[in-house]
Design an enzyme around this catalytic site. Sequence first.
Site, short mmCIF file in Angstrom:
data_model
loop_
_atom_site.label_atom_id
_atom_site.label_comp_id
_atom_site.label_asym_id
_atom_site.label_seq_id
_atom_site.Cartn_x
_atom_site.Cartn_y
_atom_site.Cartn_z
N ARG A 55 0.46 119.86 -16.40
CA ARG A 55 1.22 119.02 -16.85
C ARG A 55 1.71 119.45 -18.14
NH1 ARG A 55 1.32 114.09 -15.70
NH2 ARG A 55 -0.93 113.87 -15.01
N GLU A 62 -1.61 106.02 -24.49
CA GLU A 62 -2.08 105.09 -23.45
C GLU A 62 -1.23 104.80 -22.44
OE1 GLU A 62 -5.72 101.77 -23.00
OE2 GLU A 62 -5.02 102.24 -25.00
N HIS A 80 8.10 98.23 -17.99
CA HIS A 80 6.87 97.90 -17.06
C HIS A 80 7.15 96.62 -16.36
CE1 HIS A 80 2.96 98.64 -15.09
NE2 HIS A 80 2.78 97.60 -15.41
N GLY A 110 16.93 104.43 -9.62
CA GLY A 110 17.67 104.45 -11.09
C GLY A 110 18.48 103.22 -11.30
N SER A 111 18.01 101.94 -10.77
CA SER A 111 18.89 100.89 -10.97
C SER A 111 18.63 100.53 -12.53
CB SER A 111 18.43 99.55 -9.97
OG SER A 111 17.24 99.03 -10.37
N LEU A 166 3.02 111.08 -18.85
CA LEU A 166 3.61 112.08 -20.04
C LEU A 166 2.27 112.45 -20.63
CD1 LEU A 166 6.72 110.53 -20.70
CD2 LEU A 166 6.64 112.64 -19.67
C1 GRF Z 1 10.98 99.30 -11.76
O1 GRF Z 1 10.77 98.09 -11.28
C2 GRF Z 1 10.48 99.83 -13.12
O2 GRF Z 1 9.92 98.78 -13.92
C3 GRF Z 1 9.18 100.53 -12.66
O3 GRF Z 1 9.78 101.33 -11.39
C4 GRF Z 1 11.08 100.43 -10.90
C5 GRF Z 1 12.23 101.44 -10.92
O4 GRF Z 1 13.42 100.91 -10.55
N1 GRF Z 1 8.58 101.55 -13.11
P1 GRF Z 1 14.43 101.86 -10.75
O5 GRF Z 1 14.50 102.91 -10.31
O6 GRF Z 1 15.03 101.30 -12.15
O7 GRF Z 1 15.61 101.11 -9.81
#
Ligand code: GRF
Length: 222
Positions: free
Chosen positions: A72, A154, A120, A19-20, A104
């Site tokens: 799901r 998508e 992403h 969760g950074s 999702l």
């Molecule tokens: C990030 O690189 C995000 O773009 C990808 O997974 C990673 C998650 O990192 N989908 P964090 O949990 O936010 O530290």
Amino acid sequence: MPTLAALMKRIVILISGRGSNMQAIVQACATEGWPAEVAAVISNRPDAAGLDWAAARGIPTVALDHHRFTDRATFDAELAAAIDAVGEGAGADLVVLAGYMRILGEPFVRRYAGRLVNIHPSLLPAFAGLKTHQRALDAGCKFAGATVHFVTPELDHGPIICQAVVPVLADDSAERLADRVLLAEHQIYPRAVRWWVEGRLRLDGEQVTQIDGLPQGWVMPG
Ligand code: GRF
């Protein structure tokens, strides 16, 4: 006159791990005084480290273990119910996917259309899906980056809000490149979320415009 609380946008952040990006958004929201609050952090993994970080800061957290659900659609419905329950049932204004590693379904995505965003770690539309950094290295890319976009059914598609470009260096491993891209993610995701909560994004078909004409793409140092 509406109260201040009524004007505050409620953000719900979905995570699956450390969760950074969530932390970067929580901190920017507080230090920059956005007209918003992070109303809940929800994870599909009960052991996600980001849940502890959020809880330690007094943010309501929900762990919704997807293994407990047989399909799901049922999981997504439960997730939507948790999102809609925040703010004493007022629901979320914006749902932010931050390292949320579960697909999702279309009904969920449509329910939050225009208020569901994702980051992403690639320059979309290149390298949708997993292992983006290794794939960028394998393809001989000289630049990589990150994309914040509205979510559509998508996977890793949807109107692009902003992007950051980072260089690929000669001796890069996927891990080193991922670290460099992640620093860029922490810069651009809070910015994009802030634009959304301040009503500074216009979505018109596939096009997203920042209404003040601010740049939506940046080149980051190596
Ligand atoms: C990030 O690189 C995000 O773009 C990808 O997974 C990673 C998650 O990192 N989908 P964090 O949990 O936010 O530290």
